[in-house]
Design a protein around this motif. Structure first.
Motif, PDB file in Angstrom:
ATOM      1  N   SER A 358      58.951  39.746  40.140  1.00 20.42           N
ATOM      2  CA  SER A 358      58.600  40.882  41.001  1.00 20.42           C
ATOM      3  C   SER A 358      59.650  41.984  40.870  1.00 20.42           C
ATOM      4  N   LEU A 362      59.055  45.752  39.300  1.00 23.54           N
ATOM      5  CA  LEU A 362      59.402  46.987  40.009  1.00 23.54           C
ATOM      6  C   LEU A 362      60.291  47.874  39.130  1.00 23.54           C
ATOM      7  N   LEU A 547      51.835  45.609  39.822  1.00 20.94           N
ATOM      8  CA  LEU A 547      52.902  45.661  40.810  1.00 20.94           C
ATOM      9  C   LEU A 547      52.284  45.211  42.119  1.00 20.94           C
TER      10      LEU A 547
END
Length: 1045
Positions: A358, A362, A547
């Motif tokens: 994650s 980002l 995302l």
């Protein structure tokens, strides 16, 4: 295009295209179309090698430019080289990138059709540098508008900015472009660059979070750490050492010898300013760059309950500050996932691996969207803003496509799949447009079109992009379908759907030797350039490029103005799943194809000669690999399917006309007939050539080579003929020019002389007229009628006076003045005499001055009175007539301190009887002393001396008169001296009796004693005689100057 007979030198080879064929054994041919064995890959590579060895890095395949990276600076990009290629026919001189750029520009101006230049090749082949050279050429050679300088600078300065954020060091290239770039350069109707626009494709975002060993992240990270000042790094929370950052250490290559990050940082900052970034925008942009580094250093841990949390609070604080987001919300979004199902939101915690994924997602999203924003910002700066001036009809564009070439690595993944798909589309476009342009040229020239057999790679393009059945469609379906989808299920789905396709192979579908070459997690595509194995691992994740929603929500609330433009709130409202990366690339590629199809394309293929970036080294295996994957042999085969060589009649006839007597030296008839006559004389066979409407087409290079060799053999005799003709022409021209010049000069000079003569006559007549009139009125008051005469008289007198001035003070001559200048003449005479006297006096020495003083006193006393005075004038007075040894020492001792000033021998006559006695007369400072040997006979003080008497004759007598009542004196002294003028003058000076000297004519009376007088009578005679008479003395003296009295 008008033929130009330019000849120059480049690397020892003449620049005229056909002229270089004579050196083909050494430097190869400049156009691969002229290769005899054009189907041989070995011959193709050998030609490249020969040219590379001679530093000739550019070669044509028809209109395609092939470039080999020399890995060193060559002196072929100067302003002089730009001017050499400016406005010159594409095939007229040696191949060069400037020729390609100029050809597109001239086509834009003349045909009013948009152009594009497609640059492709492997990483490190020189694509980026080539696009820079083209931009530099346009910025330097295109005409300029009054305000075009800023847009030129912005076009050039956009490169350093995009390179900093989009380029990186790879194993193959220290400045590799990790994105595809298409730039439109906009020109107005005058050909001036007025704007630009950039499209970017497929940025390699995965490089942000991972690099292979020996590679680096994007340049901007290292530039910031190396070049940023301490205050900036402190504000961003960064340290200079790149090893401190997780996203920069994976490649183990923080520094590169060929790159100066500190210098590049200054260049990028300057470029940002020129492009139009303000300080606030630069500050926020650097905040985002620093935030990516802090994201990489963000670490996670698990608590006792197994929940993931952030363990690096420092990084979290800096992330919140730099991105302008809430810290707790960002922490929650990085460790949890929000899922919306049937309108309900659910929060699902992430495990450690998912949290790191994650975080990396980002970082890639932040950097990728920032890069897109940066390109948009550059486009705003390059946009042409003069709406009143601009109209679609008045401007045109030249597009530059700097795109990745065909890539084949040991392990090929999703990025290589997209890149090679892009190259398949470009190859398809190249073949189609090449065949189309060939067919159009044949039809325009009236040549029968012969169908060309070539490999149509449309089948491969359809294999990748076909709806529902293509690889991209299958990949998207696997990414979207519910259930446990993976890279392996994607591979299985392709095997089921595409198993029968001739250009698709997997380990399961292959047989025999092919199965060993294809791994169990790979599939093979048979591209136009060869076979490539793709590993499916990571295909789904890279294609999704998703995302998590809660991360989007956090970023949409960012207070960083750049981030707020990169993450739009509409994304949260739109429930539609965003397009996958492959679909986005497919759509953008389709749009690119539309853009390119709407323009007239030119092609440049870049080749790297070795992997070590070493100048002079030619790796044949590597070059063969690139020749294959760039499709150069296919391009050559398509272009050579018809005729290898074609030229306009005028150019062909101009070059080879000397080979035929009928066309040499000039062909006056129709050009086509002239070419037909020429090829007939050269014995061309019908199958070797065709004559079109304006061009000759030659099928075989060998035919052209024979013709060129014949021209080379003909050149010595041509040179002799030309030299003879030129010498004759030169001499005749020189003679005619000289003769004409002589005639012109003679005519001019005669005119000048006659005009001068007439002018002099007019002036002379006027002068004579004025002179005569002035002479008549010379006695009248000065007026206009007589002023010239009077001025002439005055000038003549002054010039005569200048030539006849007295030379010394004794010269009394003076020119006679005219009546009007008598008074002025007197003044001038006086002034001149004074000037001569003053000059004379300044030159007189002290001794001579003393002499002159005495002479002047003598003149005052005796001039015009004493008969012998004129004879004494030229004789110098001496200091004394007696030397010191002639005077008795006792006399000198008796005189004591009374210094003697003059001494002279005299004869004293007694007062009684006038008996002559020799004596010495000594003049001291106080008295005149009469001496007889050692005895002073008489002393006459100067104060007691009454006067001195001398006769007017030439005798030497003089009498010193003293008072008769003075008991010390015996009476007046009667003396005779041979130097009477000198003696009396010195006595008068010393005794201060200048005015007491009497010059008497007849007789001198003197006191003999008290109350008694004596007389000396003087008369003239033949000779000097002194006779004693009764009671007086008679002196007879000759008269030396009878007229003196």
């Amino acid at each position: 295009m008008r033929y130009r007979g330019r000849v120059g030198v480049e690397g020892g080879v003449r620049l005229v295209m056909e002229g270089a064929l004579t050196a083909r054994d050494r430097v190869g041919v400049q156009d691969f179309l002229l290769l005899e064995n054009y189907t041989s890959e070995a011959a193709f590579i050998e030609n490249l090698r020969r040219r590379f060895r001679e530093n000739l890095i550019y070669t044509y395949i028809g209109s395609v430019l092939v470039s080999v990276n020399p890995y060193k600076e060559l002196e072929i990009y100067s302003r002089q080289h730009m001017e050499r290629y400016r406005g010159v026919n594409f095939y007229e001189i040696s191949p060069h990138i400037f020729a390609l750029a100029d050809n597109s520009y001239r086509a834009l101006r003349t045909e009013r059709r948009d152009q594009c230049i497609l640059i492709s090749g492997e990483s490190g082949a020189g694509k980026t540098e080539a696009s820079k050279k083209i931009l530099l050429y346009y910025a330097s050679t295109c005409p300029a508008r009054h305000n075009s300088a800023p847009i030129r600078d912005r076009l050039l300065q956009s490169n350093p900015v995009l390179e900093a954020f989009g380029n990186a060091k790879t194993l193959r290239n220290d400045n590799s472009s990790r994105f595809g770039k298409y730039m439109d350069v906009q020109f107005d109707f005058k050909g001036c660059p007025i704007g630009g626009h950039i499209l970017n494709y497929l940025l390699e975002k995965s490089r942000v979070v991972h690099q292979n060993h020996g590679e680096r992240n994007f340049h901007v990270f290292y530039q910031l750490l190396e070049g940023g000042d301490e205050s900036l790094l402190k504000r961003l929370g960064l340290e200079r050492n790149p090893q401190q950052y997780h996203y920069l250490v994976k490649g183990s290559c923080p520094r590169v010898s060929s790159i100066s990050d500190k210098s590049d940082w200054k260049t990028v900052n300057k470029a940002l300013t020129i492009i139009g970034f303000n300080e606030a925008e630069v500050e926020k942009l650097l905040d985002i760059v620093a935030s990516v580094l802090h994201l990489g250093n963000t670490q996670f841990g698990e608590d006792e309950d197994g929940e993931t949390h952030i363990t690096t609070e420092t990084q979290l604080r800096y992330l919140c500050k730099l991105l302008g987001v809430n810290g707790s919300e960002l922490s929650q979004a990085l460790t949890h996932r929000k899922i919306i199902a049937k309108g309900e939101e659910m929060i699902s915690p992430l495990n450690l691996e998912q949290a790191m994924s994650s975080r990396d997602a980002l970082a890639k999203a932040v950097y990728g969207r920032t890069f897109t924003w940066l390109v948009a910002k550059v486009n705003q700066s390059l946009a042409f803003k003069d709406d009143m001036y601009y109209s679609g009809k008045s401007s045109s564009v030249i597009g530059l496509l700097d795109i990745y070439g065909f890539e084949v690595f040991q392990i090929n993944s999703f990025e290589q799949f997209c890149i090679n798909y892009c190259n398949e589309k470009l190859q398809q476009l190249l073949v189609e447009l090449t065949l189309k342009s060939e067919q159009e040229e044949y039809e325009a020239e009236g040549i029968a079109w012969e169908p060309v057999n070539y490999f149509d790679n449309k089948i491969i393009c359809d294999l990748v992009e076909e709806k529902y059945k293509g690889i991209i469609a299958i990949l998207d379906e696997e990414c979207l379908r519910p259930g446990d989808a993976s890279d392996i299920t994607f591979l299985e789905k392709m095997e089921d759907t595409l198993g029968s396709h001739a250009h698709f192979v997997t380990h399961k579908l292959a047989n025999g030797k092919a199965r060993k070459a294809v791994g169990r997690e790979e599939f093979r595509l048979l591209h136009y350039a060869g076979e490539v194995n793709y590993n499916v691992n990571g295909f789904l994740d890279k294609n999704n490029d998703l995302l998590y929603r809660n991360l989007k929500e956090v970023m949409c609330q960012s207070e960083n103005p750049i981030m707020s433009q990169c993450f739009h709130r509409e994304e949260l409202i739109d429930q539609k799943r965003p397009e996958t990366a492959a679909t986005q690339f497919k759509v953008s590629l389709a749009k690119l194809m539309e853009i390119l199809m709407s323009k007239e394309p030119s092609y440049m293929r870049c080749i790297k000669p070795n992997d070590g970036k070493q100048p002079g080294r030619f790796d044949e295996m590597l070059v063969r690999h690139q020749v294959k994957y760039l499709g150069l042999m296919e391009s050559l085969r398509v272009r050579r399917a018809g005729f290898a060589y074609r030229r306009h009649y005028q150019a062909f006839l101009q070059r080879y006309k000397s080979l035929c007597p009928d066309t040499w030296p000039n062909w006056e008839g129709n050009l086509a007939e002239g070419v037909a006559t020429l090829v007939k004389h050269l014995s061309y066979k019908p199958e070797e050539y065709k004559l079109g409407k304006s061009k000759i087409f030659i099928r075989f290079p060998k035919t052209l080579f024979i013709t060129e060799d014949a021209l080379e053999a003909r050149k010595p005799s041509l040179a002799t003929i030309l030299q003879t003709s030129w010498r004759g022409y030169r001499e005749r021209s020189t003679y005619h020019r000289t003769r004409h010049a002589v005639i012109v000069i003679q005519s001019w000079w005669r005119g000048v002389k006659d005009r001068r003569k007439a002018k002099r006559r007019r002036e002379a007549a006027d002068t004579i007229r004025s002179f005569i009139k002035g002479f008549i009125l010379r006695d009248e008051p000065r007026c206009g009628d007589n002023e010239y005469f009077l001025d002439h008289v005055r000038f003549s007198f002054l010039m005569t006076l200048k030539r006849n001035l007295p030379k010394n003070v004794l010269d009394r001559s003076w020119p006679r003045p005219p009546t009007a200048l008598i008074e002025a003449s007197d003044h001038l005479h006086t002034l001149w005499l004074r000037n001569m006297v003053r000059a004379y006096c300044r030159r007189v020495q002290p001794e001579w001055k003393h002499q002159m003083d005495q002479k002047v006193i003598a003149s005052e006393i005796f001039r015009n009175q004493k008969d012998c005075y004129p004879q004494s004038v030229p004789k110098l007075f001496v200091g004394t007539r007696l030397e010191a040894e002639e005077i008795n020492l006792k006399v000198i001792q008796t005189l004591g301190n009374d210094r003697m000033k003059y001494a002279v021998p005299v004869i004293k006559y007694d007062r009684h009887g006038f008996r002559p006695r020799p004596r010495q007369l000594l003049l001291t400072g106080s008295a005149a002393v009469l001496v007889q040997e050692a005895k002073i006979k008489q002393r006459v003080d100067y104060g007691a001396l009454l006067n001195i008497s001398v006769s007017s004759l030439s005798d030497g007598f003089f009498v010193l008169h003293v008072p008769t009542n003075n008991t010390k004196q015996k009476g007046d002294l009667v003396l005779q001296c041979d130097h009477v003028i000198e003696t009396v003058t010195k006595l008068a000076i010393v005794a201060d009796k200048i005015h007491n000297v009497n010059v008497i004519e007849d007789s001198i009376k003197f006191a003999v004693a008290r109350g008694k007088e004596g007389v000396i009578d003087f008369c003239s005679g033949a000779e000097l005689r002194v006779v004693k008479a009764r009671g007086h003395l008679a002196v007879t003296a000759p008269r030396l100057n009878p007229a003196s009295r």
